[in-house]
Design a protein around this motif. Structure first.
Motif, PDB file in Angstrom:
ATOM      1  N   ASP A 129       0.850  -1.194   0.000  1.00 24.38           N
ATOM      2  CA  ASP A 129       0.000   0.000   0.000  1.00 24.38           C
ATOM      3  C   ASP A 129       0.881   1.239   0.000  1.00 24.38           C
ATOM      4  N   GLY A 130       0.704   2.098  -0.969  1.00 25.93           N
ATOM      5  CA  GLY A 130       1.503   3.315  -1.051  1.00 25.93           C
ATOM      6  C   GLY A 130       1.601   3.780  -2.491  1.00 25.93           C
ATOM      7  N   ASP A 131       2.541   4.674  -2.725  1.00 24.64           N
ATOM      8  CA  ASP A 131       2.765   5.216  -4.064  1.00 24.64           C
ATOM      9  C   ASP A 131       4.156   4.791  -4.503  1.00 24.64           C
ATOM     10  N   PHE A 132       4.245   3.805  -5.393  1.00 24.37           N
ATOM     11  CA  PHE A 132       5.525   3.224  -5.789  1.00 24.37           C
ATOM     12  C   PHE A 132       5.752   3.453  -7.287  1.00 24.37           C
ATOM     13  N   ASN A 133       6.559   4.438  -7.606  1.00 19.27           N
ATOM     14  CA  ASN A 133       6.865   4.747  -8.997  1.00 19.27           C
ATOM     15  C   ASN A 133       8.322   4.359  -9.269  1.00 19.27           C
ATOM     16  N   PHE A 134       8.522   3.200  -9.879  1.00 19.55           N
ATOM     17  CA  PHE A 134       9.859   2.665 -10.122  1.00 19.55           C
ATOM     18  C   PHE A 134      10.350   3.031 -11.522  1.00 19.55           C
ATOM     19  N   GLU A 135      11.635   3.353 -11.617  1.00 16.70           N
ATOM     20  CA  GLU A 135      12.339   3.480 -12.896  1.00 16.70           C
ATOM     21  C   GLU A 135      13.580   2.601 -12.789  1.00 16.70           C
ATOM     22  N   VAL A 136      13.725   1.675 -13.716  1.00 17.38           N
ATOM     23  CA  VAL A 136      14.887   0.784 -13.697  1.00 17.38           C
ATOM     24  C   VAL A 136      15.660   0.954 -15.002  1.00 17.38           C
ATOM     25  N   TYR A 137      16.933   1.331 -14.867  1.00 16.10           N
ATOM     26  CA  TYR A 137      17.810   1.486 -16.028  1.00 16.10           C
ATOM     27  C   TYR A 137      18.575   0.180 -16.235  1.00 16.10           C
ATOM     28  N   MET A 138      18.584  -0.283 -17.475  1.00 19.22           N
ATOM     29  CA  MET A 138      19.258  -1.549 -17.800  1.00 19.22           C
ATOM     30  C   MET A 138      20.030  -1.382 -19.097  1.00 19.22           C
ATOM     31  N   SER A 139      20.900  -2.358 -19.375  1.00 18.41           N
ATOM     32  CA  SER A 139      21.547  -2.426 -20.680  1.00 18.41           C
ATOM     33  C   SER A 139      21.239  -3.788 -21.287  1.00 18.41           C
ATOM     34  N   LEU A 140      21.244  -3.865 -22.596  1.00 17.06           N
ATOM     35  CA  LEU A 140      20.838  -5.089 -23.281  1.00 17.06           C
ATOM     36  C   LEU A 140      21.880  -6.198 -23.164  1.00 17.06           C
ATOM     37  N   THR A 141      23.084  -5.861 -22.670  1.00 17.84           N
ATOM     38  CA  THR A 141      24.126  -6.872 -22.500  1.00 17.84           C
ATOM     39  C   THR A 141      24.270  -7.308 -21.044  1.00 17.84           C
ATOM     40  N   CYS A 142      23.456  -6.758 -20.166  1.00 19.41           N
ATOM     41  CA  CYS A 142      23.582  -7.029 -18.729  1.00 19.41           C
ATOM     42  C   CYS A 142      22.828  -8.304 -18.369  1.00 19.41           C
ATOM     43  N   HIS A 143      23.545  -9.307 -17.845  1.00 18.60           N
ATOM     44  CA  HIS A 143      22.877 -10.559 -17.490  1.00 18.60           C
ATOM     45  C   HIS A 143      22.260 -10.508 -16.095  1.00 18.60           C
ATOM     46  N   ASN A 144      22.560  -9.450 -15.319  1.00 18.82           N
ATOM     47  CA  ASN A 144      21.922  -9.282 -14.014  1.00 18.82           C
ATOM     48  C   ASN A 144      20.621  -8.486 -14.102  1.00 18.82           C
ATOM     49  N   CYS A 145      20.456  -7.743 -15.183  1.00 13.65           N
ATOM     50  CA  CYS A 145      19.299  -6.852 -15.298  1.00 13.65           C
ATOM     51  C   CYS A 145      17.950  -7.567 -15.412  1.00 13.65           C
ATOM     52  N   PRO A 146      17.846  -8.676 -16.169  1.00 11.03           N
ATOM     53  CA  PRO A 146      16.517  -9.273 -16.342  1.00 11.03           C
ATOM     54  C   PRO A 146      15.798  -9.627 -15.047  1.00 11.03           C
ATOM     55  N   ASP A 147      16.521 -10.104 -14.032  1.00 17.46           N
ATOM     56  CA  ASP A 147      15.853 -10.434 -12.768  1.00 17.46           C
ATOM     57  C   ASP A 147      15.154  -9.225 -12.179  1.00 17.46           C
ATOM     58  N   VAL A 148      15.837  -8.080 -12.207  1.00 24.04           N
ATOM     59  CA  VAL A 148      15.263  -6.857 -11.643  1.00 24.04           C
ATOM     60  C   VAL A 148      14.118  -6.354 -12.511  1.00 24.04           C
ATOM     61  N   VAL A 149      14.332  -6.347 -13.819  1.00 20.49           N
ATOM     62  CA  VAL A 149      13.287  -5.903 -14.749  1.00 20.49           C
ATOM     63  C   VAL A 149      12.039  -6.770 -14.601  1.00 20.49           C
ATOM     64  N   GLN A 150      12.220  -8.070 -14.543  1.00 20.63           N
ATOM     65  CA  GLN A 150      11.073  -8.976 -14.436  1.00 20.63           C
ATOM     66  C   GLN A 150      10.368  -8.842 -13.097  1.00 20.63           C
ATOM     67  N   ALA A 151      11.138  -8.629 -12.027  1.00 20.93           N
ATOM     68  CA  ALA A 151      10.529  -8.461 -10.707  1.00 20.93           C
ATOM     69  C   ALA A 151       9.654  -7.215 -10.671  1.00 20.93           C
ATOM     70  N   LEU A 152      10.189  -6.093 -11.145  1.00 15.46           N
ATOM     71  CA  LEU A 152       9.433  -4.843 -11.097  1.00 15.46           C
ATOM     72  C   LEU A 152       8.282  -4.846 -12.098  1.00 15.46           C
ATOM     73  N   SER A 153       8.454  -5.546 -13.220  1.00 14.83           N
ATOM     74  CA  SER A 153       7.345  -5.679 -14.171  1.00 14.83           C
ATOM     75  C   SER A 153       6.196  -6.455 -13.547  1.00 14.83           C
ATOM     76  N   LEU A 154       6.517  -7.569 -12.899  1.00 12.07           N
ATOM     77  CA  LEU A 154       5.484  -8.379 -12.254  1.00 12.07           C
ATOM     78  C   LEU A 154       4.752  -7.576 -11.183  1.00 12.07           C
ATOM     79  N   MET A 155       5.506  -6.789 -10.413  1.00 16.93           N
ATOM     80  CA  MET A 155       4.875  -5.994  -9.355  1.00 16.93           C
ATOM     81  C   MET A 155       3.889  -4.986  -9.935  1.00 16.93           C
ATOM     82  N   ALA A 156       4.250  -4.366 -11.066  1.00 18.06           N
ATOM     83  CA  ALA A 156       3.343  -3.408 -11.708  1.00 18.06           C
ATOM     84  C   ALA A 156       2.100  -4.090 -12.261  1.00 18.06           C
ATOM     85  N   ILE A 157       2.256  -5.319 -12.741  1.00 18.52           N
ATOM     86  CA  ILE A 157       1.119  -6.058 -13.298  1.00 18.52           C
ATOM     87  C   ILE A 157       0.162  -6.511 -12.200  1.00 18.52           C
TER      88      ILE A 157
END
Length: 524
Positions: A116-144
């Motif tokens: 409960d609250g106001d959660f406005n996330f911005e996640v910066y990633m690069s297309l070659t970063c193998h650590n980024c997908p976990d974070v991107v997918q986590a925050l995408s799921l939370m928004a969905i």
């Protein structure tokens, strides 16, 4: 944009979309916008009965598009093309938005929905970063799952002005409501735990209430996973408590020397470890940092592991497989400029230094490999090695010396990483032969000087080597009855994935042998 094979695979995935999805694109006249239009039209064309596309979006970031379940207030936006490592993130976002269930524990889903609250996330990633997908997918799921969570995924290469203005020098980098929230690899459980302030206390109580295990494994890397599989196959109650399942393997890009696996990468390898461990019914307790080991009062008694969140777990035997972490160079400026020019993963953060000058500290295999990798991206690499010669394999050293934009300094002690208060601007080193101090102007420093075992919490409890490694015998026994150890945290030489896995299996067999030969006290 997508070849025929990829289109066929994507079409098969999109068959799982059960609920209507709307994509709204904000496009400009540039090439990236044209590519995004092509990508989105392809997606829409593969499942036109469930997916609609509009191109009249008015978002300031161009190109970008929102992904929304029709009739809901969810807000997930991709700014820039989610290709490369992030194409999987896009596919999963489409599936989840379309009603396909995520492979996440129900407790975590309930936690996300309950935020409960106001959660406005911005996640910066690069297309070659193998650590980024976990974070991107986590925050995408939370928004969905929760309309109070808004997530924008930003491809740094397409929005260089933002990257420069926000002084982003490492990815993934996450902002929450305009403020830095975190950087580096994070799981959805970790993110939710940071937002749900009551989660730790609830989790501690739940853990403390668990029945004792036959085998409790502390650490979830290759050693811990192998131990779990071998223990569970004996039909005994097995649990794994890990700070981060997969451990250091998560940060490994290419794995080409694990026998029978020709080539894979760290995240895929970790996913395979976890899938096999869960297949045998092992209970995985992730995000759990061990804080204290309390040995049994006598053989056959229960061993207790106290956790950082206040909970505790008990077991008849314990296998310690806590692994190791990147070693810090421990000079002024390292902590101050971490993620502001000081980095540890050349594969993840290298593209952020395109055209710039960087240094690599360390002349072993990892350091020389990093320098070779970076030399193809950056303007110039300065490698600094403490010893009087490079310690890497000869083939790597020869390759490094053949590169025109690399300078090598051996017998050089790094003394300081300098900066302007906001970001790195140089590195100082001392010539160990002359004691003369030199300064190199640059924008990034990659530290590659090996590993340190995660055993600080065990000091004074069991025998450690002078390097902090857990002392073990040929069967994985420590000096404490019922306590075994395996992997990079131990005195076993050659820190390799295949060796850690073998040691984990050996420790599990030793623990089972201990159980069948040791009378268990009634109190246990």
């Amino acid at each position: 944009m997508l070849d025929d094979t990829l289109k066929t695979q994507l079409a098969a995935y999109l068959e799982r979309v059960a609920l209507p999805i709307e994509m709204v694109a904000s496009l400009g006249d540039d090439d990236n916008s044209a590519q995004m239009r092509d990508l989105l039209q392809t997606i829409q064309g593969l499942r036109s009965d469930k997916i609609t596309l509009r191109t009249d979006g008015q978002d300031a970031r161009k190109p970008s598009f929102t992904l929304q379940r029709a009739g809901t207030a969810t807000c997930l936006r991709f700014a820039g093309l989610p290709l490369g490592h992030e194409f999987t993130s896009l596919v999963l976002a489409l599936l989840w938005t379309g009603g396909h269930p995520p492979k996440v524990e129900q407790d975590v889903i309930d936690q996300i929905k309950g935020l409960d609250g106001d959660f406005n996330f911005e996640v910066y990633m690069s297309l070659t970063c193998h650590n980024c997908p976990d974070v991107v997918q986590a925050l995408s799921l939370m928004a969905i799952l929760n309309p109070k969570v808004k997530t924008t995924v930003i491809e740094g290469g397409a929005f260089q002005d933002e990257v420069k203005a926000r002084e982003i020098m490492a990815v993934p980098m996450v902002f929450l409501n305009g403020q830095v929230f975190g950087s580096g690899r994070m799981t959805v459980e970790e993110i939710v735990a940071k937002l749900d302030t009551n989660a730790a206390a609830k989790d501690a109580a739940k853990l403390s209430a668990k029945d004792p295990y036959d085998v409790l494994i502390i650490g979830g890397g290759p050693a811990g996973a192998a131990a779990a599989v071998y223990a569970a196959r004996k039909g005994i109650r097995t649990g794994v408590a890990a700070e981060r399942f997969g451990g250091q393997v998560n940060d490994t890009l290419a794995i080409e020397n694990y026998i029978s696996v020709l080539e894979t990468d760290g995240p895929k390898f970790t996913a395979g470890l976890e899938a096999q461990v869960r297949h045998y019914g092992v209970e995985i307790m992730n995000l759990q940092r061990a804080d204290k080991l309390i040995p049994a009062s006598e053989p056959g008694g229960l061993i207790e592991v106290q956790l950082a969140n206040g909970g505790s777990l008990k077991s008849k035997t314990v296998i310690l497989s806590t692994g190791a972490r990147w070693r810090n160079v421990n000079v002024p400026g390292e902590d101050q400029y971490r993620n502001k020019g000081v980095a540890y993963c050349p594969h993840c953060d290298g593209p952020l230094f395109k055209g710039k000058r960087v240094s690599v500290i360390g002349g072993g295999n990892s350091g020389v490999e990093a320098a070779i990798d970076l030399a193809g991206i950056v303007a110039h690499v300065t490698l600094v090695e403490f010893a009087d010669q490079l310690k890497a394999d000869a083939v790597l050293v020869n390759k490094l010396k053949s590169l025109s934009n690399v300078t090598i300094h051996t017998n050089a002690q790094t003394t300081e990483i300098t900066g302007d208060g906001q970001k790195v601007n140089g590195l100082s080193y001392k010539d160990r032969a002359t004691d003369e101090v030199h300064h190199v102007a640059l924008e990034g420093v990659f530290v590659q000087i090996g590993l340190v075992p995660n055993t600080e919490w065990l000091k004074g409890t069991l025998e450690l080597s002078k390097h902090g490694e857990i002392v073990v015998d040929a069967k994985g026994h420590t000096n404490l009855p019922g306590v075994f150890a395996a992997g990079d945290a131990t005195t076993v030489p050659y820190k390799q994935i295949v060796i850690a896995a073998g040691d984990g299996a050996k420790a599990a067999l030793s623990a089972f042998d201990y159980l069948i030969r040791t009378p268990i006290l009634e109190a246990a």
